[in-house]
Enzyme design. Structure first.
Site, PDB file in Angstrom:
ATOM      1  N   LYS A   9       2.553   9.437   8.685  1.00 56.61           N
ATOM      2  CA  LYS A   9       1.750   9.263   9.647  1.00 56.61           C
ATOM      3  C   LYS A   9       2.233  10.285  10.554  1.00 56.61           C
ATOM      4  CE  LYS A   9      -0.791   5.403   8.184  1.00 56.61           C
ATOM      5  NZ  LYS A   9      -0.897   5.067   6.902  1.00 56.61           N
TER       6      LYS A   9
ATOM      7  N   ASP B 205       9.013   2.415   1.607  1.00 61.69           N
ATOM      8  CA  ASP B 205       7.854   3.628   2.273  1.00 61.69           C
ATOM      9  C   ASP B 205       7.837   3.081   3.796  1.00 61.69           C
ATOM     10  OD1 ASP B 205       5.334   4.396   3.175  1.00 61.69           O
ATOM     11  OD2 ASP B 205       4.320   3.319   1.228  1.00 61.69           O
TER      12      ASP B 205
ATOM     13  N   PHE C  10       0.926  -0.958   0.145  1.00 60.86           N
ATOM     14  CA  PHE C  10      -0.344  -0.357  -0.120  1.00 60.86           C
ATOM     15  C   PHE C  10       0.342   1.507   0.224  1.00 60.86           C
ATOM     16  CE2 PHE C  10      -2.512   3.493   1.719  1.00 60.86           C
ATOM     17  CZ  PHE C  10      -3.210   3.227   1.005  1.00 60.86           C
TER      18      PHE C  10
END
Ligand SMILES: *Cc1c(COP(=O)(O)O)cnc(C)c1O
Length: 398
Positions: free
Chosen positions: A250, A221, A136
């Protein structure tokens, strides 16, 4: 039910399947809803509020900066941005930082840098990126094109060209997918949305060697795994190797919107003036919040706490696996933990919520736990008692 929920379902884009919960306030690992009910938060806004909710020091830092300077654009220098970049460079493999506002944007920057790097090197034919199934990377056109999940790409075709998908943790498949047009390999050290799947250390080390041999850029990532989530500031530190490019977002500012793309000097060189930009990227406001996050990490030994509580939590989840036949697997690192079930996880998420615990389910049958890193063992014990009951009940019905 709060009448605003009915209104929300009329006026908001219907892109989310929200839980029927109207949250009003939070403190530390606790959230409170509109009816005054309290919940222990084992998701932290999807691995974002790692220092908990309404942290007084972060609130103070944001307030102080809001009274001083919020935004001026990247046409000028500001102190919080320079300081934050310097701190991230000091603490990582990287030499330079590009700031943006979200994870997807950080990954966009990484993909653009990879393409640009080979154009500048005089190898314009190298633009393909090997990416992982079940990955993702975000919801923009480039990042959803790089995401190895059909449900996220469906309906948005034609996708951006140039991504080659291989199974995660399969080195032969990866090396077989590298061709003369490949410029980079991009992966998450732990696939969070993909079901909390950890890379094998041997695999990541072999991928690093392959990238060195073939002159490929290795992009990690770390949007979900970075900022202490696994017990090290960045997950790559767990594997004894470093990437060439890393993306963060995040938890970087504990809930204020920020993204960052970090790179080694040799790679970052391909991003010169005017090549890439973001109006809001790295405002003094979000950078002041992120700087306070880093201060708190150091002063309160957050990484050590995460490692200790994470090990305790994982053991407790393994205990659940021994006691309950419907638990198939327990995995993860630090405080990014997953519990795979032999059935749908949503009913368990709902049952835990009724009992005052917020957890999450990914891929239909993997419960994901990503609490604030400040969570204590008492809270973990309480969740495990709840899960014991909830699993008992669901297994009786099975
Ligand atoms: C959340 C996430 C993203 C996307 O971040 P956004 O801020 O939602 O754009 C990308 N990659 C990973 C690994 C993530 O966990």
């Amino acid at each position: 039910m709060n009448p605003l929920i009915e209104q929300a379902d009329r006026v908001l884009a219907a892109t989310y399947k929200r839980q029927p919960l109207f949250l009003k306030s939070g403190q530390g690992c606790k959230l409170r809803d509109d009816q005054g009910r309290e919940f222990l938060d084992f998701l932290a806004g999807i691995a974002v509020c790692s220092l908990g909710h309404a942290h007084p020091r972060i609130a103070e830092a944001v307030f102080a900066q809001a009274k001083t300077l919020v935004h001026v654009s990247n046409l000028y220098y500001t102190q919080p941005q320079v300081e934050l970049a310097a701190r991230l460079v000091e603490k990582s493999f990287a030499d330079r930082v590009f700031f943006c506002n979200s994870g997807a944007e950080a990954n966009e920057a990484a993909l653009k840098l990879a393409r640009r790097f080979f154009k500048e090197k005089g190898q314009p034919h190298r633009y393909r990126v090997v990416v992982m199934k079940q990955s993702f990377h975000g919801r923009t056109m480039a990042t959803l094109s790089a995401t190895g999940q059909k449900k996220i790409q469906k309906g948005f075709e034609p996708l951006l060209e140039g991504f080659d998908f291989v199974p995660f943790n399969d080195f032969d498949a990866l090396s077989g997918a590298v061709g003369p047009e490949t410029c980079a390999v991009m992966l998450e050290p732990i696939q969070g949305e993909g079901g909390v799947r950890c890379a094998d250390p041997d695999y990541l080390q072999a991928v690093r060697r392959l990238c060195d041999e073939k002159g490929l850029l290795l992009i990690f990532d770390e949007i979900q795994t970075g900022m202490g989530r696994t017990g090290k500031l960045f997950a790559y530190e767990q594997f004894g190797i470093a990437p060439d490019i890393m993306t963060l977002a995040k938890a970087l500012a504990n809930g204020l919107p920020i993204g960052a793309m970090l790179a080694k000097e040799a790679t970052a060189e391909a991003f010169g003036p005017g090549v890439h930009a973001s109006t809001f990227g790295g405002t003094p406001l979000v950078c002041a919040a992120a700087l306070e996050v880093l201060n708190i990490f150091e002063e309160e030994k957050i990484l050590q706490k995460c490692t200790a509580v994470g090990a305790y939590f994982k053991d407790a989840l393994k205990g659940l696996k021994e006691r309950h036949f419907s638990v198939v697997d327990v995995r993860g690192m630090g405080l990014l933990l997953g519990m795979e079930l032999d059935k749908e996880g949503d009913p368990l998420v709902a049952a835990c919520r009724e009992r005052g615990f917020l957890i999450n389910c990914v891929q239909g049958n993997v419960l994901r736990f990503a609490p604030p890193l400040i969570i204590d063992t008492g809270a973990v014990d309480a969740l495990i008692r709840c899960m014991d009951d909830v699993l008992d009940e669901s297994e009786k019905a099975q």
